[in-house]
Design an enzyme around this catalytic site. Structure first.
Site, PDB file in Angstrom:
ATOM      1  N   CYS A 295     -60.213  21.147 -14.484  1.00 11.70           N
ATOM      2  CA  CYS A 295     -60.722  20.729 -15.791  1.00 11.70           C
ATOM      3  C   CYS A 295     -62.080  21.354 -16.091  1.00 11.70           C
ATOM      4  O   CYS A 295     -62.425  21.607 -17.241  1.00 11.70           O
ATOM      5  CB  CYS A 295     -60.853  19.210 -15.852  1.00 11.70           C
TER       6      CYS A 295
ATOM      7  N   HIS B 261     -52.836  16.112 -20.005  1.00  9.78           N
ATOM      8  CA  HIS B 261     -52.761  17.562 -20.162  1.00  9.78           C
ATOM      9  C   HIS B 261     -51.771  18.120 -19.147  1.00  9.78           C
ATOM     10  O   HIS B 261     -51.573  17.540 -18.067  1.00  9.78           O
ATOM     11  CB  HIS B 261     -54.130  18.227 -19.931  1.00  9.78           C
TER      12      HIS B 261
ATOM     13  N   GLU C 114     -55.550  21.493 -27.400  1.00 12.29           N
ATOM     14  CA  GLU C 114     -56.426  21.103 -26.296  1.00 12.29           C
ATOM     15  C   GLU C 114     -56.780  22.274 -25.381  1.00 12.29           C
ATOM     16  O   GLU C 114     -57.258  22.082 -24.268  1.00 12.29           O
ATOM     17  CB  GLU C 114     -55.771  19.982 -25.486  1.00 12.29           C
TER      18      GLU C 114
END
Length: 418
Positions: free
Chosen positions: A348, A230, A164
């Site tokens: 993000c 995350h 990721e």
């Protein structure tokens, strides 16, 4: 002589921004599934954040939205944007590439064997709507960081190992231009939500990026189960400072000792769970702030979502934090509510790259004038609103494609159109 600085590359929020609720384990995404989204407002909020960072004296870049809906992906599934079942179209049209923290894992030149900056594009294979991003992202990365004397851009780790990107990667160093220790945070499956970062993917990225000093750290199952899909939802690092929730890591004590052994200058700020619960940390995206070093001698600042200011326990803790004599001295809330409603805060939206800006393709570097031009395109061409039930509307799809085409032309990046 090259000058290495941290450049934050933000994903410009695309014209197909919508709330389809595609991200299992992302509480905000699931909660707002089916709501009306406002792509124009979302993109303008993102541009305002970039302008805010420029005004602070920080280096700022951007990435283009990807082509949506992804007709090549749909064709590989035997359909297209007109005939696709709703769930496939939703996955094909997502604007999730806006969250550039998932674009790649970046290892700056001071950390690597060959003294080049390495970037490995993330495969994002856990979630269908993100699994087809990497081809478009890789094309941009190879264009932006094309100088082979200074950069190496790698294809993704192959499935089944989920990667990721930088959302599960941190770096601790005395300063951005100094050699540091790279921290790869992985998850272990077993709770109600999938662990998206596999340890084998982290190890592979470390090898591809030729990193020299590395720690592999397990994210706590408690954090994942609470909605920290995350690591950057429960921890953030900048230079010699690690800012983390008490319940972020499975074996925090060993990790912190290893970190201090590698980088003696390390300062670790642990936020106690009895002051800020995991629930409040995730709801406010406290740790999904951008922790940045301000120019001059102004210390560090947290560029926070306004939701952190609106959360009483979080804001109370932060007031105590900056009242002390620690490295974090300023709190700078920014409005990215449209992104937040889909599960992505300020951190993000950006990929951190420590590099010499003169070695980066200048078309990807922000200036006030460029942001003015991008703002005009967004204001004129981005849809004002999108209802997830209307994603198959041919007029909407045409408008989404026209908007991106106009942006690519304005930014002189038309070679990304194919």
């Amino acid at each position: 002589m090259s000058t290495l600085v941290e450049i934050n590359f933000d994903g410009i929020i695309g014209p197909s921004h919508n709330y389809a609720g595609l991200s299992l384990g992302n509480i905000a995404s699931s909660t707002n599934a089916g709501a009306t989204a406002y792509p124009r407002e979302a993109a303008l909020q993102g541009i305002a954040k970039m302008r805010h960072n420029l005004d602070l004296g920080l280096a700022q870049g951007f990435f283009m939205p990807l082509d949506r809906p992804n007709e090549r992906w749909l064709a590989a599934l035997g359909t297209d944007s007109i005939l696709a079942p709703r769930h496939l179209l939703s996955n094909a049209i997502s604007a999730s590439s806006m969250w550039a923290a998932n674009a790649a894992t970046v290892s700056p030149a001071p950390d690597t064997i060959d003294e080049r900056c390495h970037l490995t594009v993330a495969n994002l294979q856990t979630m269908p709507h993100r699994s087809h991003e990497w081809t478009g992202t890789l094309k941009q990365l190879r264009l932006a960081f094309a100088d082979p004397a200074h950069f190496a851009v790698h294809a993704p780790v192959p499935p089944p190992f989920g990667d990721e990107g930088a959302a599960n990667h941190m770096r601790i160093c005395a300063s951005h231009e100094s050699a540091g220790v790279e921290i790869f945070v992985y998850g272990v499956a077993g709770g109600p939500f999938p662990a998206r970062q596999h340890i084998e993917a982290s190890r592979a990225v470390s090898r591809l990026n030729e990193t020299q000093s590395v720690l592999f750290v397990q994210q706590s199952g408690q954090a994942i189960a609470a909605g920290a899909f995350h690591n950057d939802v429960v921890a953030v690092a900048n230079e010699h400072v690690l800012f983390a929730h008490e319940q972020a890591f499975e074996d925090a004590a060993s990790f912190y000792q290893d970190l201090r052994d590698r980088v003696p200058e390390t300062e670790i700020i642990v936020v106690p769970a009895d002051k800020v619960s995991l629930k409040d940390a995730i709801a406010s995206y406290l740790f999904n702030a951008q922790l940045v070093t301000l120019p001059g001698d102004d210390g560090m600042a947290l560029i926070l979502p306004t939701e952190a200011r609106d959360n009483a326990p979080v804001w109370s803790y932060l007031q105590e934090l900056i009242a002390g004599n620690g490295p974090i001295r300023k709190l700078l809330p920014v409005d990215v509510r449209q992104s937040m409603a889909n599960g992505g805060g300020p951190a993000c939206l950006r990929l951190r790259v420590v590099a010499d800006p003169e070695k980066v393709d200048e078309r990807f570097l922000a200036t006030p004038r460029k942001l003015d031009e991008i703002t005009k395109i967004v204001a004129e061409y981005w849809p004002k609103s999108i209802d997830p039930g209307a994603l198959s509307d041919p007029e909407l799809i045409s408008a989404i494609r026209q908007a991106r085409s106009k942006l690519l032309g304005t930014c002189r990046l038309s070679e990304l159109a194919d």
